[in-house]
Design a protein around this motif. Structure first.
Motif, PDB file in Angstrom:
ATOM      1  N   GLY A   3       0.843  -1.238  -0.015  1.00  0.00           N
ATOM      2  CA  GLY A   3      -0.143   0.188  -0.011  1.00  0.00           C
ATOM      3  C   GLY A   3       0.925   1.260  -0.042  1.00  0.00           C
ATOM      4  N   LEU A   4       2.355   1.227   0.060  1.00  0.00           N
ATOM      5  CA  LEU A   4       3.033   2.432  -0.128  1.00  0.00           C
ATOM      6  C   LEU A   4       2.970   3.028  -1.299  1.00  0.00           C
ATOM      7  CD1 LEU A   4       6.294   1.120   1.654  1.00  0.00           C
ATOM      8  CD2 LEU A   4       4.180   2.559   2.880  1.00  0.00           C
ATOM      9  N   PRO A   5       3.004   4.392  -1.728  1.00  0.00           N
ATOM     10  CA  PRO A   5       3.244   5.074  -2.809  1.00  0.00           C
ATOM     11  C   PRO A   5       4.544   4.740  -3.521  1.00  0.00           C
ATOM     12  CG  PRO A   5       3.356   6.660  -1.115  1.00  0.00           C
ATOM     13  CD  PRO A   5       3.068   5.206  -0.502  1.00  0.00           C
ATOM     14  N   ILE A   6       4.482   5.006  -4.763  1.00  0.00           N
ATOM     15  CA  ILE A   6       5.807   4.705  -5.382  1.00  0.00           C
ATOM     16  C   ILE A   6       7.017   5.500  -4.996  1.00  0.00           C
ATOM     17  CG2 ILE A   6       5.163   6.098  -7.427  1.00  0.00           C
ATOM     18  CD1 ILE A   6       7.215   2.996  -7.462  1.00  0.00           C
ATOM     19  N   ALA A   7       6.938   6.856  -4.503  1.00  0.00           N
ATOM     20  CA  ALA A   7       7.819   7.605  -4.190  1.00  0.00           C
ATOM     21  C   ALA A   7       8.416   7.365  -2.869  1.00  0.00           C
ATOM     22  CB  ALA A   7       7.166   9.169  -4.096  1.00  0.00           C
ATOM     23  N   GLU A   8       7.590   6.600  -2.128  1.00  0.00           N
ATOM     24  CA  GLU A   8       8.042   6.253  -0.743  1.00  0.00           C
ATOM     25  C   GLU A   8       8.937   4.868  -1.018  1.00  0.00           C
ATOM     26  OE1 GLU A   8       6.484   5.300   3.878  1.00  0.00           O
ATOM     27  OE2 GLU A   8       5.198   6.375   2.118  1.00  0.00           O
ATOM     28  N   THR A   9       8.308   3.900  -1.972  1.00  0.00           N
ATOM     29  CA  THR A   9       9.036   3.005  -2.080  1.00  0.00           C
ATOM     30  C   THR A   9      10.603   3.257  -2.688  1.00  0.00           C
ATOM     31  OG1 THR A   9       8.001   2.535  -4.291  1.00  0.00           O
ATOM     32  CG2 THR A   9       6.927   1.423  -2.549  1.00  0.00           C
ATOM     33  N   LEU A  10      10.505   3.906  -3.707  1.00  0.00           N
ATOM     34  CA  LEU A  10      11.864   4.423  -4.172  1.00  0.00           C
ATOM     35  C   LEU A  10      12.988   5.032  -3.039  1.00  0.00           C
ATOM     36  CD1 LEU A  10      10.970   6.390  -7.301  1.00  0.00           C
ATOM     37  CD2 LEU A  10      11.679   4.170  -7.330  1.00  0.00           C
ATOM     38  N   GLY A  55      12.076  19.152  -6.620  1.00  0.00           N
ATOM     39  CA  GLY A  55      11.096  19.577  -7.617  1.00  0.00           C
ATOM     40  C   GLY A  55      10.912  19.023  -8.985  1.00  0.00           C
ATOM     41  N   ARG A  56      11.691  18.092  -9.088  1.00  0.00           N
ATOM     42  CA  ARG A  56      11.854  17.123 -10.484  1.00  0.00           C
ATOM     43  C   ARG A  56      10.624  16.467 -10.605  1.00  0.00           C
ATOM     44  NH1 ARG A  56      16.501  17.249 -13.553  1.00  0.00           N
ATOM     45  NH2 ARG A  56      17.575  19.438 -13.470  1.00  0.00           N
ATOM     46  N   THR A  57      10.081  16.105 -11.672  1.00  0.00           N
ATOM     47  CA  THR A  57       9.071  14.873 -11.665  1.00  0.00           C
ATOM     48  C   THR A  57       9.675  13.650 -11.755  1.00  0.00           C
ATOM     49  OG1 THR A  57       9.080  15.029 -13.981  1.00  0.00           O
ATOM     50  CG2 THR A  57       7.542  16.657 -13.013  1.00  0.00           C
ATOM     51  N   MET A  58       9.145  12.616 -11.256  1.00  0.00           N
ATOM     52  CA  MET A  58       9.832  11.282 -11.499  1.00  0.00           C
ATOM     53  C   MET A  58      10.017  10.871 -12.863  1.00  0.00           C
ATOM     54  SD  MET A  58       7.744   7.785 -10.042  1.00  0.00           S
ATOM     55  CE  MET A  58       7.541   8.554  -8.318  1.00  0.00           C
ATOM     56  N   GLU A  59       9.330  11.304 -13.739  1.00  0.00           N
ATOM     57  CA  GLU A  59       9.853  10.987 -15.202  1.00  0.00           C
ATOM     58  C   GLU A  59      11.507  11.666 -15.642  1.00  0.00           C
ATOM     59  OE1 GLU A  59       6.782  11.870 -14.447  1.00  0.00           O
ATOM     60  OE2 GLU A  59       5.328  10.004 -14.963  1.00  0.00           O
ATOM     61  N   GLN A  60      11.234  12.909 -15.063  1.00  0.00           N
ATOM     62  CA  GLN A  60      12.666  13.494 -15.505  1.00  0.00           C
ATOM     63  C   GLN A  60      13.742  13.002 -14.763  1.00  0.00           C
ATOM     64  OE1 GLN A  60      11.624  17.482 -14.370  1.00  0.00           O
ATOM     65  NE2 GLN A  60      10.589  17.896 -16.344  1.00  0.00           N
ATOM     66  N   PHE A  93      14.192  -0.429 -19.384  1.00  0.00           N
ATOM     67  CA  PHE A  93      12.853  -1.096 -19.357  1.00  0.00           C
ATOM     68  C   PHE A  93      12.054  -0.629 -18.282  1.00  0.00           C
ATOM     69  CE2 PHE A  93      15.199  -4.984 -21.444  1.00  0.00           C
ATOM     70  CZ  PHE A  93      15.434  -4.506 -22.685  1.00  0.00           C
ATOM     71  N   PHE A  94      12.542  -0.474 -17.262  1.00  0.00           N
ATOM     72  CA  PHE A  94      11.967   0.103 -15.879  1.00  0.00           C
ATOM     73  C   PHE A  94      11.273   1.407 -16.204  1.00  0.00           C
ATOM     74  CE2 PHE A  94      12.582   2.527 -11.904  1.00  0.00           C
ATOM     75  CZ  PHE A  94      11.429   1.753 -11.281  1.00  0.00           C
ATOM     76  N   VAL A  95      12.220   2.379 -16.664  1.00  0.00           N
ATOM     77  CA  VAL A  95      11.650   3.562 -17.055  1.00  0.00           C
ATOM     78  C   VAL A  95      10.393   3.474 -18.044  1.00  0.00           C
ATOM     79  CG1 VAL A  95      12.027   5.981 -18.256  1.00  0.00           C
ATOM     80  CG2 VAL A  95      13.697   4.743 -16.655  1.00  0.00           C
ATOM     81  N   ILE A  96      10.353   2.844 -19.193  1.00  0.00           N
ATOM     82  CA  ILE A  96       9.483   2.676 -19.977  1.00  0.00           C
ATOM     83  C   ILE A  96       8.321   1.937 -19.143  1.00  0.00           C
ATOM     84  CG2 ILE A  96       8.707   1.391 -21.881  1.00  0.00           C
ATOM     85  CD1 ILE A  96      11.644   1.716 -23.055  1.00  0.00           C
ATOM     86  N   THR A  97       8.138   1.068 -18.459  1.00  0.00           N
ATOM     87  CA  THR A  97       7.371   0.307 -17.741  1.00  0.00           C
ATOM     88  C   THR A  97       6.591   1.340 -16.850  1.00  0.00           C
ATOM     89  OG1 THR A  97       8.557  -1.727 -17.648  1.00  0.00           O
ATOM     90  CG2 THR A  97       6.796  -1.533 -15.959  1.00  0.00           C
ATOM     91  N   LEU A  98       7.193   2.197 -16.007  1.00  0.00           N
ATOM     92  CA  LEU A  98       6.546   3.248 -15.410  1.00  0.00           C
ATOM     93  C   LEU A  98       5.787   4.308 -16.387  1.00  0.00           C
ATOM     94  CD1 LEU A  98       9.135   4.066 -12.589  1.00  0.00           C
ATOM     95  CD2 LEU A  98       7.021   2.670 -12.401  1.00  0.00           C
ATOM     96  N   ALA A  99       6.410   4.652 -17.179  1.00  0.00           N
ATOM     97  CA  ALA A  99       5.779   5.603 -18.292  1.00  0.00           C
ATOM     98  C   ALA A  99       4.305   5.089 -18.789  1.00  0.00           C
ATOM     99  CB  ALA A  99       6.594   5.999 -19.396  1.00  0.00           C
ATOM    100  N   ILE A 100       4.506   3.705 -19.279  1.00  0.00           N
ATOM    101  CA  ILE A 100       3.222   3.253 -19.996  1.00  0.00           C
ATOM    102  C   ILE A 100       2.114   2.764 -18.827  1.00  0.00           C
ATOM    103  CG2 ILE A 100       2.357   0.935 -20.919  1.00  0.00           C
ATOM    104  CD1 ILE A 100       5.017   0.671 -22.349  1.00  0.00           C
ATOM    105  N   GLN A 101       2.550   2.390 -17.473  1.00  0.00           N
ATOM    106  CA  GLN A 101       1.424   2.223 -16.429  1.00  0.00           C
ATOM    107  C   GLN A 101       0.888   3.650 -16.300  1.00  0.00           C
ATOM    108  OE1 GLN A 101       1.770   3.308 -13.033  1.00  0.00           O
ATOM    109  NE2 GLN A 101      -0.326   1.825 -12.823  1.00  0.00           N
ATOM    110  N   ARG A 102       1.678   4.814 -16.284  1.00  0.00           N
ATOM    111  CA  ARG A 102       1.067   5.838 -15.701  1.00  0.00           C
ATOM    112  C   ARG A 102      -0.020   6.325 -16.783  1.00  0.00           C
ATOM    113  NH1 ARG A 102       2.881   9.548 -12.062  1.00  0.00           N
ATOM    114  NH2 ARG A 102       4.637   8.695 -10.839  1.00  0.00           N
ATOM    115  N   GLU A 103       0.115   5.941 -18.040  1.00  0.00           N
ATOM    116  CA  GLU A 103      -0.750   6.449 -19.182  1.00  0.00           C
ATOM    117  C   GLU A 103      -1.814   5.312 -19.276  1.00  0.00           C
ATOM    118  OE1 GLU A 103       1.377   6.669 -22.987  1.00  0.00           O
ATOM    119  OE2 GLU A 103       2.650   8.578 -22.275  1.00  0.00           O
ATOM    120  N   THR A 104      -1.572   4.176 -19.186  1.00  0.00           N
ATOM    121  CA  THR A 104      -2.676   3.180 -19.494  1.00  0.00           C
ATOM    122  C   THR A 104      -3.377   2.639 -18.216  1.00  0.00           C
ATOM    123  OG1 THR A 104      -1.186   1.312 -19.312  1.00  0.00           O
ATOM    124  CG2 THR A 104      -1.467   2.592 -21.694  1.00  0.00           C
TER     125      THR A 104
END
Length: 332
Positions: free
Chosen positions: A167-174, A199-204, A220-231
């Motif tokens: 249940g943790l958010p992605i920023a906290e898990t990072l 102040g940077r976004t996670m994608e940046q 692969f990890f970056v593309i996976t997160l980008a696709i998951q945020r869109e879909t």
């Protein structure tokens, strides 16, 4: 012989000067006065003192002008070289790198001249060694760090999966990954969390790390997160599958490396042995090999028969090394 003595003296003076610049730090008295002025400005209530303190801080944060600008200006692509130094994970600057190159070149040239080599040849070999050895060592450090990152990266993905499922958010898990996973993985995720905090976004932040590392696993990890945020979808399940794929990819690489290790060892020995023997004979008895470095005005392109044979042999060895490298090179 007088010319050799003069060149040796110039080389020694240059080397001593470079060592002095490398080891000499800022004046302690000036540093103490600077710190005292910063403290007064920080605790003073006047606007002028506060403005002066800010200006001092801004000036001190800029790159120092005492660096070897003459050496760093010789780099054809300083941005690319600075990026390579950052990829090593060490706090090396471009001026330190170029100073190391210059010292190695001067030491090699001095040693060869002491053995009786011609000054021009000694300077050429010293320059080649001074530029080639640090570049090779930096590349080796980058390769070692990338391998360590790739080996631990699936563990980081599994830790991310467990954090998301709890249940943790992605920023906290990072942030948890940056503190729990040792080595390059923890360092890179720590930099990601720090960029997000300022102040940077996670994608940046992720894309900057991906550009610096240059590994397909992190892409692969970056593309996976980008696709998951869109879909949308189950990010924990996606990261779990990605960790499994990366582990299988690493296993396949190890199998290929084990199967091709014997061929690679044979290629290394066969390829290095002629040059090693040639260098040892030149170092032990240069007069015996001096005809190889003596041009022949009557020969083809002004080269002697021995030089032509040597160039032909190196060309054939290069072709053979290229073919063997392609035979054991597999894209996964």
């Amino acid at each position: 012989m007088d010319g050799n003595v003069i060149i040796m003296a110039v080389l020694l003076v240059s080397m001593v000067g470079l060592l002095f610049l490398a080891l000499a730090g800022p004046s302690p008295d000036k540093a103490r006065k600077r710190r005292m002025a910063l403290i007064r400005g920080r605790h003073s209530d006047s606007a002028e003192a506060m403005l002066e303190a800010r200006m001092r801080k801004a000036i001190s944060s800029r790159p120092s002008g005492t660096e070897l600008k003459m050496l760093t200006s010789l780099v054809p692509n300083p941005e690319n070289m600075t990026k390579r130094l950052l990829m090593t994970g060490r706090k090396w600057t471009l001026s330190q790198y170029m100073m190391t190159c210059a010292i190695i070149a001067l030491v090699l040239a001095a040693l060869l001249m002491l053995r009786g080599f011609p000054p021009l040849l000694a300077l050429f070999v010293g320059l080649a060694g001074g530029l080639g050895l640090p570049h090779w060592w930096v590349g080796r450090l980058i390769s070692s760090r990338v391998q360590k990152f790739t080996a631990k990266f699936p563990d980081a993905l599994e830790l991310l999966t467990r954090g998301l499922r709890s249940g943790l958010p992605i920023a906290e898990t990072l942030g948890i990954v940056s503190s729990e996973i040792p080595g390059p993985v923890g360092e890179e995720f720590r930099l990601i969390t720090e960029r997000i905090k300022i102040g940077r976004t996670m994608e940046q932040a992720l894309q900057e790390t991906a550009d610096r590392l240059g590994t397909p696993e992190f892409q692969f990890f970056v593309i996976t997160l980008a696709i998951q945020r869109e879909t949308g979808g189950n990010l924990a399940e996606t990261l779990s599958n990605l960790a499994t794929v990366l582990r299988q990819r690493a296993q396949m690489k190890l199998k290929i490396r084990a199967m091709s290790s014997e061929s690679k060892a044979s290629a290394y020995i066969i390829g290095v042995l002629p040059f090693l023997v040639f260098g040892m004979i030149c170092y032990i008895n240069y007069n015996y090999m001096s005809p190889f470095f003596t041009p022949d005005p009557t020969g083809l392109f002004g080269l002697s028969t021995m030089q032509l044979v040597g160039i032909g042999g190196m060309c054939w060895m290069g072709i053979g090394a290229f073919i063997m490298a392609q035979m054991v090179n597999f894209e996964i």
